[in-house]
Each structure stands twice: as C-alpha cells, then as structure tokens.
Design an enzyme around this catalytic site. Structure first.
Site, PDB file in Angstrom:
ATOM      1  N   GLY A 189       1.130  14.206  31.292  1.00  0.00           N
ATOM      2  CA  GLY A 189       2.125  13.388  31.553  1.00  0.00           C
ATOM      3  C   GLY A 189       1.860  11.697  31.544  1.00  0.00           C
ATOM      4  O   GLY A 189       1.598  11.516  30.872  1.00  0.00           O
ATOM      5  N   SER A 190       2.412  11.225  32.399  1.00  0.00           N
ATOM      6  CA  SER A 190       1.999   9.019  32.514  1.00  0.00           C
ATOM      7  C   SER A 190       0.908   8.944  32.435  1.00  0.00           C
ATOM      8  O   SER A 190      -0.126   9.235  33.533  1.00  0.00           O
ATOM      9  CB  SER A 190       3.165   9.414  33.635  1.00  0.00           C
ATOM     10  N   PRO A 191       0.544   7.717  31.843  1.00  0.00           N
ATOM     11  CA  PRO A 191      -0.826   7.124  32.461  1.00  0.00           C
ATOM     12  C   PRO A 191      -1.255   6.922  33.906  1.00  0.00           C
ATOM     13  O   PRO A 191      -2.225   7.048  34.448  1.00  0.00           O
ATOM     14  CB  PRO A 191      -0.875   5.768  31.308  1.00  0.00           C
ATOM     15  N   GLY A 194      -1.743  10.106  35.222  1.00  0.00           N
ATOM     16  CA  GLY A 194      -3.204  10.577  35.102  1.00  0.00           C
ATOM     17  C   GLY A 194      -4.250   9.584  36.089  1.00  0.00           C
ATOM     18  O   GLY A 194      -5.580  10.075  35.998  1.00  0.00           O
ATOM     19  N   GLU A 211      -3.205  14.502  29.115  1.00  0.00           N
ATOM     20  CA  GLU A 211      -2.478  13.935  27.554  1.00  0.00           C
ATOM     21  C   GLU A 211      -1.117  13.640  28.684  1.00  0.00           C
ATOM     22  O   GLU A 211      -0.686  13.803  29.020  1.00  0.00           O
ATOM     23  CB  GLU A 211      -2.314  15.808  27.662  1.00  0.00           C
ATOM     24  N   CYS A 249       5.779  12.333  24.362  1.00  0.00           N
ATOM     25  CA  CYS A 249       4.901  10.793  24.597  1.00  0.00           C
ATOM     26  C   CYS A 249       4.585  10.736  23.158  1.00  0.00           C
ATOM     27  O   CYS A 249       4.093   9.309  22.452  1.00  0.00           O
ATOM     28  CB  CYS A 249       3.608  12.111  25.376  1.00  0.00           C
TER      29      CYS A 249
END
Length: 489
Positions: A189-191, A194, A211, A249
């Site tokens: 997913g997104s930072p 994350g 990831e 991504c």
C-alpha cells in the site's frame, strides 16, 4: 479488542502448533488448491475485477490471474528444494563439524492486500507464506469490494480453512488486527499507511515487509534508431496507462528527457494513447477505472492548480459523473506542485526537460528513493552511471513494469519505497526464519580455548583466526608446540 479476531488468531496458532503446515504435503496441496481456484473461478475473477476497476479480461489475466498462476506453479515445482537444509562448507578450525541453514516457518502471518491489483497482490504473498509453512490471515482491501467478497467466499473452498483465513473490513478491522501479536506482517500500500503498520508492529517487535511505492521516474535518452524509438515509446505508454491506468506502485510517474527531444517523445506518446485507448473521453477503451470518488477527486485536484493546468499538452478532460480522467501529458509542471511531490497514482504523466540527460541522475537523487527506475538508452556509459549513482528498489533498462513478473529477481523497495522483498524464492525467504544449525563432535578438544591463559594460547588463538581455511594444520602444530612447552614447564 474484537474477540472474533482473537479467536481467529487462536485457531491459527493451534493449527500451526499441530505441525501439519510444516510438511511438504500440506504446502503442495495448498498450492495446487490455488491453481485449481484460478482455473475454475477465472470468469468470476474477471467479473469481480471488471466491477471493481473496469479491467478488461486480457489485462485481468496478464496482471492478476497469470501472475498468480505463474507464481504458484513455480512454488509447487521448487518448494521441496527451498525447504531442504542448505549445507555450507565449514572452516577447518571447527573440524570435525558440519553446519547448515534450515528454513523454518515464522508462525501466524498477517497479509494486507492492496486494491489496485486485488487478486495478485493478495494471493502472491499468500503463496510465499504457504510455501514457507505458515498459517495466514489475509485482509483484502475494502476499496475493491467485489474482489474482497470473492476471496472471502472462495478461498475456504480451495484452501485449508483451519490454516488460511480471510478477514474482510475497512480501517477499523485493520486497526483491530494490528493490535494483535503476529509473527510477521506483510503490507502492500501507500507509505502513509506503511508508517502506521510499522508503528503498530513495533509494539510487539513484529517483523514487517512493506511493499510501498513512490514516484518512479523514467529516463528517456535520445534514440536515433526509428524502430528502437517506436518500441521505447510504446513501452512507456504501456508502463503508464496500461497497468491499472497509472494506479500501480511500479507504474511510470514522470519522464525525464532532454529539451530538444521532448517534442518527438510527446508526439509519439499521443500516437500510442490514441491507438491503445482512443481519443474521446466518452469512449475511452482498454483503461481501468479510477477506483472510487476519493481517488478521482485526489487526481483531479492535481490538475486544478492553474500552473499545472497550463502545462497540459495533451488530454486533461475529466468526466466527473463517470469518474473518468483522460490520459494526460504535461510538459514541465512546477517542480514544487503536488503533481511533482506526491505519488500521482493516476493517468497523468509529467514530462520534465533537462539540458543534458545525465542531469537526470541528480534530479532523481534529490528526491526520495523510488520503488523503480526505468531508463531507455543504448548508451552503456549512461547505464553504468545510473546503476552506480542512483538507488531504487529495482532498475530496468529499455522496458517498464515487467520486472514485477520476473520470479528470479527480488521485488521490493528501499528507504521510503519499502522494506523487504518477495517473488519466487524471495517470497519463501520473506516468510521463513533461516536458522543456523551447527553439529560438533567430541573427537577433538582444543584446550587453548580454555583458561588459564598464557602467551602460547594467545599465539594459538591468533593463528586460528588469521588462517581460517588452513587452520587445522596450524592448530595441530600449535597444539603440539603448546603441549611440548607445557611438559618442559
């Protein structure tokens, strides 16, 4: 705390403790179950992906079903080899001894899947976790509700329901799951999310694989050969709009090109956009849909900045009713605008011009490390500079996105674009603990390792460390010398 999720975790721990997931028979049976699911439910998968994301069956097979089928087939063929202890050559200083690295399952793992590839990004990590012998909770994305429903209803029919469970829900369910203690968390997913995953995992010192994503740049060098140029631009167009309409991504986020070459690149991109997707906003074809209103508004807002809108050289049309945004090319938008500081995750493609293509290295290095860098060039010197002077999760020359399906290469990010890696054997390793096992014999006992200390033992120990692979002879000679000296004393 939700007692239901605690019960699920408890059942999975009980299954893992029984030892049945450790055997190769169980692992192969689950992998075969995934392959059977893909064959028997292919049309249902296509329909779910169409409803969630508007994907064409060809795109769905290429990026979802095909990816998982390839991964499961590879794991089924290789899992016994992966499970086998990896023997290593022991230094002679340990003689007689033998050593090995044994891969053991971590335990109960939690896998968060993403909405943009809701089947492959769910089942591909599950294949790695199964191959390594773990029990699993899979949490699909609620932003792809049809695919989530498909997984929760179908997986129990094909896989061991006491070892592999699917839990549906949104943010609240995710937060409840993160309060529990897992043996591994795998997140795609997104930072931004994350960081929350990593923070929650830290409470229990749970290892994580993240990831994530970021702004993946493409370096487009001048290509004099017309055929090479056509292929390169086609691959750029496919890497931008052909992978979930830019909602990937590893998709191309922006392109760096020399100023004098930009017009050629733009005209060819227009050509392939029209060829692949048409040129009428109302009748766009072969394009995945923007996933929901929130993401539509987010991407649309990137274009509302007047300075960004002024940079549009192709496309830019928006259909709010159908949440459609035309493939859009922008030339030199402001570098401090959101479109150049945030991951786009949509069909907008900024092109940034440079005086010299080698300036692209400094441009990329001035920003967070990307998940992927793509470079189209035949200049070997430039290739080497990019390789040596940039850092990214992956680096692909003269193509885009395809590194994701190459099982012999690890997939993962670096820095802000992610931690950890998977695919092929790397997936097995991600969900395993590599345990060092050393077997010694009682045959020889080296007394210099024990007190009382003296100068001769210091000399012996020094020789043992300095001459590791000829150590046996030196050790024996050293022992002989020490014993003779001790007798004289």
């Amino acid at each position: 705390m939700d007692g239901v999720h605690e019960d699920v975790l408890g059942e999975l721990r009980k299954t893992f403790s029984s030892g049945r997931t450790r055997g190769v028979t169980w692992r192969k049976a689950q992998l075969q179950g995934i392959l059977k699911l893909l064959v028997e439910k292919e049309e249902e998968i296509f329909e779910a992906l169409k409803q969630d994301l508007g994907k064409h069956p060809v795109e769905s097979f290429r990026d979802e079903v095909g990816v998982v089928k390839k991964s499961a087939t590879n794991a089924l063929r290789c899992v016994e080899k992966w499970m086998a202890p990896q023997k290593g050559r022991m230094p002679l200083v340990f003689f007689p001894a033998r050593g090995a690295v044994v891969s053991e399952p971590l335990g109960v793992v939690l896998i968060f899947a993403s909405w943009n590839f809701p089947i492959s990004l769910a089942l591909d990590p599950v294949i790695g976790a199964i191959s390594a012998g773990n029990t699993i909770v899979l949490k699909p994305s609620d932003l792809a509700p049809k695919c989530s429903s498909f997984l929760v209803n179908t997986i129990p029919l094909y896989l061991d329901p006491e070892a592999i469970k699917v839990v549906e829900g949104g943010k609240e369910v995710a937060e409840q799951l993160l309060q529990l203690k897992w043996d591994k968390i795998f997140f795609t997913g997104s930072p931004q999310v994350g960081r929350l995953i990593m923070s929650a995992a830290a409470k229990h010192l749970t290892p994580v694989t993240l990831e994530l994503g970021g702004k993946c740049p493409t370096i487009f060098d001048t290509l004099s050969n017309s055929s090479d140029l056509q292929v390169a631009v086609k691959r750029v167009a496919g890497g931008k709009w052909g992978s979930c309409n830019g909602q990937a991504c590893i998709g191309i986020d922006y392109v760096l090109v020399e100023t004098q070459f930009a017009p050629v690149l733009i005209e060819l991109l227009k050509k392939y956009i029209k060829k692949f997707h048409g040129e009428n906003l109302k009748t766009l074809k072969n394009l995945a849909r923007i996933v929901n209103k929130h993401h539509f508004d987010r991407v649309h807002n990137l274009l509302k900045d007047p300075k960004v809108a002024a940079a549009v050289v192709y496309g830019g049309s928006v259909d709010e009713k159908n949440m459609a945004i035309e493939p859009t090319i922008l030339l030199n938008p402001p570098l401090d605008a959101d479109i150049m500081t945030e991951e786009i995750f949509g069909p907008l493609l900024p092109i940034i011009t440079l005086n010299n293509i080698e300036e692209s290295i400094q441009f990329i290095n001035s920003r967070p490390k990307p998940l992927a860098i793509y470079a189209f060039t035949k200049n070997e010197s430039l290739k080497e500079k990019i390789l040596q002077e940039t850092s990214s999760g992956s680096l692909t020359f003269n193509d885009a996105v395809i590194q994701f399906i190459c099982d012999i290469l690890p997939f993962g990010g670096v820095g802000q674009s992610g931690h950890g890696r998977y695919h092929g054997k790397y997936s097995f390793d991600t969900f395993s603990h590599e345990k060092a096992v050393l077997h010694r014999s009682f045959l020889i006992e080296l007394e210099p390792r024990y007190p009382p200390w003296n100068d001769f033992k210091m000399e012996f120990v020094s020789l043992a460390y300095d001459y590791n692979y000829v150590g046996l002879i030196l050790l024996l000679l050293g022992l002989r010398r020490i014993f003779r000296t001790n007798r004289r004393q």
